[in-house]
Structure formats: structure tokens, C-alpha cells
Write a protein that holds these residues in place. Structure first.
Motif, PDB file in Angstrom:
ATOM      1  N   THR A  48      -1.102   4.914   6.874  1.00 10.57           N
ATOM      2  CA  THR A  48      -1.347   5.487   8.102  1.00 10.57           C
ATOM      3  C   THR A  48      -2.866   5.873   8.007  1.00 10.57           C
ATOM      4  O   THR A  48      -3.279   5.789   9.096  1.00 10.57           O
ATOM      5  N   ALA A  49      -3.187   6.422   6.866  1.00 13.51           N
ATOM      6  CA  ALA A  49      -4.596   6.837   6.964  1.00 13.51           C
ATOM      7  C   ALA A  49      -5.555   5.904   6.963  1.00 13.51           C
ATOM      8  O   ALA A  49      -6.734   6.008   7.941  1.00 13.51           O
ATOM      9  N   MET A  50      -5.274   4.832   6.158  1.00 11.11           N
ATOM     10  CA  MET A  50      -6.242   3.758   6.312  1.00 11.11           C
ATOM     11  C   MET A  50      -6.204   3.107   7.928  1.00 11.11           C
ATOM     12  O   MET A  50      -7.357   2.633   8.361  1.00 11.11           O
ATOM     13  N   SER A  51      -5.010   3.092   8.434  1.00  6.87           N
ATOM     14  CA  SER A  51      -4.899   2.270   9.832  1.00  6.87           C
ATOM     15  C   SER A  51      -5.574   3.257  10.902  1.00  6.87           C
ATOM     16  O   SER A  51      -6.111   2.628  11.525  1.00  6.87           O
ATOM     17  N   ARG A  52      -5.553   4.478  10.685  1.00  5.18           N
ATOM     18  CA  ARG A  52      -6.135   5.391  11.572  1.00  5.18           C
ATOM     19  C   ARG A  52      -7.621   5.306  11.572  1.00  5.18           C
ATOM     20  O   ARG A  52      -8.465   5.209  12.487  1.00  5.18           O
ATOM     21  N   GLU A  53      -8.093   5.192  10.272  1.00  5.87           N
ATOM     22  CA  GLU A  53      -9.601   4.989  10.185  1.00  5.87           C
ATOM     23  C   GLU A  53     -10.259   3.453  10.749  1.00  5.87           C
ATOM     24  O   GLU A  53     -11.074   3.516  11.301  1.00  5.87           O
ATOM     25  N   ALA A  98       2.255   7.753  -8.081  1.00  6.36           N
ATOM     26  CA  ALA A  98       3.097   8.461  -7.412  1.00  6.36           C
ATOM     27  C   ALA A  98       3.841   7.863  -6.044  1.00  6.36           C
ATOM     28  O   ALA A  98       4.951   7.967  -5.994  1.00  6.36           O
ATOM     29  N   SER A  99       3.021   6.979  -5.620  1.00  8.11           N
ATOM     30  CA  SER A  99       3.711   6.283  -4.469  1.00  8.11           C
ATOM     31  C   SER A  99       4.686   5.240  -5.063  1.00  8.11           C
ATOM     32  O   SER A  99       5.635   5.040  -4.041  1.00  8.11           O
ATOM     33  N   LEU A 100       4.822   4.947  -6.044  1.00 13.74           N
ATOM     34  CA  LEU A 100       6.203   4.084  -6.682  1.00 13.74           C
ATOM     35  C   LEU A 100       7.222   4.579  -6.890  1.00 13.74           C
ATOM     36  O   LEU A 100       8.397   4.279  -6.583  1.00 13.74           O
ATOM     37  N   ALA A 101       7.089   6.087  -7.044  1.00 19.06           N
ATOM     38  CA  ALA A 101       8.392   6.969  -7.114  1.00 19.06           C
ATOM     39  C   ALA A 101       8.717   7.819  -5.697  1.00 19.06           C
ATOM     40  O   ALA A 101       9.919   7.960  -5.377  1.00 19.06           O
ATOM     41  N   GLU A 102       7.782   7.669  -4.778  1.00 18.77           N
ATOM     42  CA  GLU A 102       7.698   8.504  -3.617  1.00 18.77           C
ATOM     43  C   GLU A 102       7.111   7.624  -2.541  1.00 18.77           C
ATOM     44  O   GLU A 102       6.108   7.707  -1.912  1.00 18.77           O
ATOM     45  N   PRO A 103       8.186   6.536  -2.033  1.00 20.97           N
ATOM     46  CA  PRO A 103       7.308   5.735  -1.024  1.00 20.97           C
ATOM     47  C   PRO A 103       6.677   6.416   0.322  1.00 20.97           C
ATOM     48  O   PRO A 103       5.736   5.863   0.923  1.00 20.97           O
ATOM     49  N   ALA A 104       7.319   7.499   0.512  1.00 21.99           N
ATOM     50  CA  ALA A 104       6.522   8.277   1.709  1.00 21.99           C
ATOM     51  C   ALA A 104       5.021   8.382   1.761  1.00 21.99           C
ATOM     52  O   ALA A 104       4.326   8.568   2.523  1.00 21.99           O
ATOM     53  N   LEU A 105       4.885   8.617   0.258  1.00 22.60           N
ATOM     54  CA  LEU A 105       3.159   8.584   0.076  1.00 22.60           C
ATOM     55  C   LEU A 105       2.551   7.598   0.240  1.00 22.60           C
ATOM     56  O   LEU A 105       1.476   7.519   0.831  1.00 22.60           O
ATOM     57  N   LEU A 106       3.038   6.331   0.104  1.00 18.45           N
ATOM     58  CA  LEU A 106       2.197   5.032   0.302  1.00 18.45           C
ATOM     59  C   LEU A 106       2.383   4.943   2.055  1.00 18.45           C
ATOM     60  O   LEU A 106       1.461   4.396   2.223  1.00 18.45           O
ATOM     61  N   GLN A 107       3.272   5.387   2.598  1.00 17.57           N
ATOM     62  CA  GLN A 107       3.312   5.198   4.089  1.00 17.57           C
ATOM     63  C   GLN A 107       2.179   6.089   4.496  1.00 17.57           C
ATOM     64  O   GLN A 107       1.348   5.765   5.528  1.00 17.57           O
ATOM     65  N   VAL A 108       2.026   7.511   3.979  1.00 16.98           N
ATOM     66  CA  VAL A 108       0.953   8.370   4.390  1.00 16.98           C
ATOM     67  C   VAL A 108      -0.455   7.618   4.240  1.00 16.98           C
ATOM     68  O   VAL A 108      -1.153   7.607   5.107  1.00 16.98           O
ATOM     69  N   PHE A 109      -0.507   6.921   2.944  1.00 14.32           N
ATOM     70  CA  PHE A 109      -1.767   6.338   2.749  1.00 14.32           C
ATOM     71  C   PHE A 109      -2.298   5.316   3.725  1.00 14.32           C
ATOM     72  O   PHE A 109      -3.401   5.178   4.105  1.00 14.32           O
TER      73      PHE A 109
END
Length: 263
Positions: free
Chosen positions: A150-155, A137-148
Motif C-alpha cells: 500500500t505504501a509503495m502504491s501510494r508513492e 516478518a511479512s511471511l508470518a504476518e501477511p498484513a505487513l506485506l499489505q501495508v508495504f
């Protein structure tokens, strides 16, 4: 065992670390409001683009276990969760706390199996997302990849902060910083912070902070004597925090060098 000389050596850096995290009240409110809005937007995006499976859990329910094959990531929609690992001697060690909006399961990506247990601390809801579906889904919706990302960076950032707290803070300051983190995590999610219910026992808090149960109890008692917190009932699970900033100030006082003795 905790090393006092390490605390003294690390105090200047830790003072800056705590100061950077301490929020000025008005600014803190604005930051927390933005974080709360961002969380709602992120949850909406995930719901629309991934249609996650929703799973209701109760206290003690295990989301996944160490050794289980990796396939899904879990996004917390409500509730509180702990991440548990086994120490070398076979004892359970609490290594992480998770709140609404946090992701679970990143530890399974590298080795294709989860390395810890994820356990609910109260009634809540998790969203189950297939890792492969997320990538597609991230290939079609780059915003999803950004969310992913961001979550990893916060952890990663929180793991660093937790390690620095355990390695450099004296016992009382560790408990104060733990309460500050819990309260600010609630604030970022639009929840009240003036009174919080600790979902962990004193023993679990000590396990997480590298302290004994008795040390945790003494630290909480000192915080109460100093009027930084108040206990609502005899059960001492509900804690009133009149001013979250006072917790950061307490940590800084614990790190302040002792005044020099007059010759």
C-alpha cells in the motif's frame, strides 16, 4: 519552459483529474477520518511486529544520502521531510515531500543503493526498519506485506499526480494544487488544515514545482487577492486556508477555456 498549448490540450483531462480529487466537505471529512484511523492502526502494527528503531531528527538532518548502500526503510512518525536529487548540472532538485505515515527509501531497493537524499524540514521522528527483517516478518504476518505494498502504491500514485500537475497546470494553479495537497495530507493525518505552516521557502516551492521564486510569490499573492488563502503574518510562512475545496475550484478556473470573442 512551460508550454501554454500543452495546458489547453490537456485541460479536459486535467479538469477531470482535479474534479476527481476535489472533496465534498462532509464526505471529505469522513474520508480523512478513516485515513487517520488507518494510519494509527498501521503504525501500531509496525511497532508491534517490527519493533523499529526510533530516531529523532531536526531540520536539516539527512536521513540517508544518494549513493549510500541500501539496507533500511524509514517510516515517518512525525515531522515533514523532502526528497532531494541532483540535476544534470549539479543543482539540487526537490522531487518529493513526505508527511507522517509516509515511507522513505523505496528508491534503494532496485539498485541496492539510495538514489536521492532524504532531509528533515523540521523536528520529527523516523522509524528505521531493516528491509530484510520486513520481508521475513511479512511471511508470518501477511498484513505487513499489505501495508508495504500500500505504501509503495501510494508513492507511485502521488508521483504520477505530481508529474501531471507540473506538466499540465499553469503557474498559479500549480501553487494552488500544491497547497491543496499539503492541506489534505495534514487532514488525512488528523491535523488541522485551516492554518498551515509552510516548511519550505518560496525558492524551494519553486524548485519543486518547476517555477521561479518570483512566480511562486505572484501566485501566492493572487490566491490571497482572490480570498482563497490568507497570510497570518508578515513572514508569510503561516497560511490560512478557509476552505480547501476552494483551492481545487481555483485550479479548475485556471483551466477553464477563455470565452469566445463575439464576431
Amino acid at each position: 519552459m512551460f508550454n501554454p498549448s500543452l495546458t489547453q490540450a490537456a485541460a479536459p483531462a486535467m479538469n477531470g483529474f482535479i474534479a476527481a480529487r476535489a472533496a465534498v466537505p462532509k464526505t471529505g471529512i469522513a474520508v480523512h477520518e478513516r485515513a487517520s484511523r488507518k494510519l494509527v492502526e498501521t503504525q501500531q502494527l509496525l511497532k508491534e511486529r517490527l519493533a523499529p528503531q526510533r530516531r529523532v531528527v531536526h531540520a536539516g538532518d539527512v536521513i540517508y544520502q544518494a549513493g549510500e548502500q541500501f539496507g533500511n526503510l524509514y517510516i515517518l512518525n512525525s515531522g515533514f521531510f523532502k526528497i532531494v536529487n541532483l540535476s544534470a548540472d549539479g543543482r539540487e532538485q526537490v522531487v518529493g515531500l513526505k508527511f507522517r505515515g509516509d515511507w522513505l527509501g523505496f528508491d534503494g531497493i532496485a539498485a541496492n543503493h539510495y538514489s536521492c537524499d532524504a532531509v528533515a524540514m523540521d523536528t520529527g521522528e523516523v522509524w528505521v526498519v531493516s528491509y530484510e527483517a520486513l520481508l521475513a516478518a511479512s511471511l508470518a504476518e501477511p498484513a505487513l506485506l499489505q501495508v508495504f505494498h500500500t505504501a509503495m502504491s501510494r508513492e507511485i500514485a502521488h508521483d504520477r499526480d505530481s508529474l501531471m500537475s507540473v506538466c499540465t497546470l499553469p503557474a498559479d494553479a500549480r501553487v494552488a494544487d500544491f497547497l491543496r495537497y499539503w492541506a489534505e495530507s495534514l487532514a488525512e493525518r488528523g491535523m488541522r488544515t485551516d492554518q498551515i505552516t509552510l516548511r519550505m521557502t518560496r525558492a524551494e516551492i519553486g524548485n519543486y514545482l518547476g517555477m521561479t521564486l518570483e512566480s511562486v510569490s505572484r501566485a501566492l499573492s493572487r490566491l490571497a487577492r482572490d480570498k482563497v488563502i490568507e497570510f497570518v503574518e508578515k513572514g508569510r510562512r503561516d497560511v490560512q486556508i478557509p476552505d480547501v475545496g476552494a483551492l481545487s475550484a481555483f485550479v479548475q478556473r485556471c483551466l477553464a477555456p477563455a470565452p469566445a470573442m463575439l464576431q
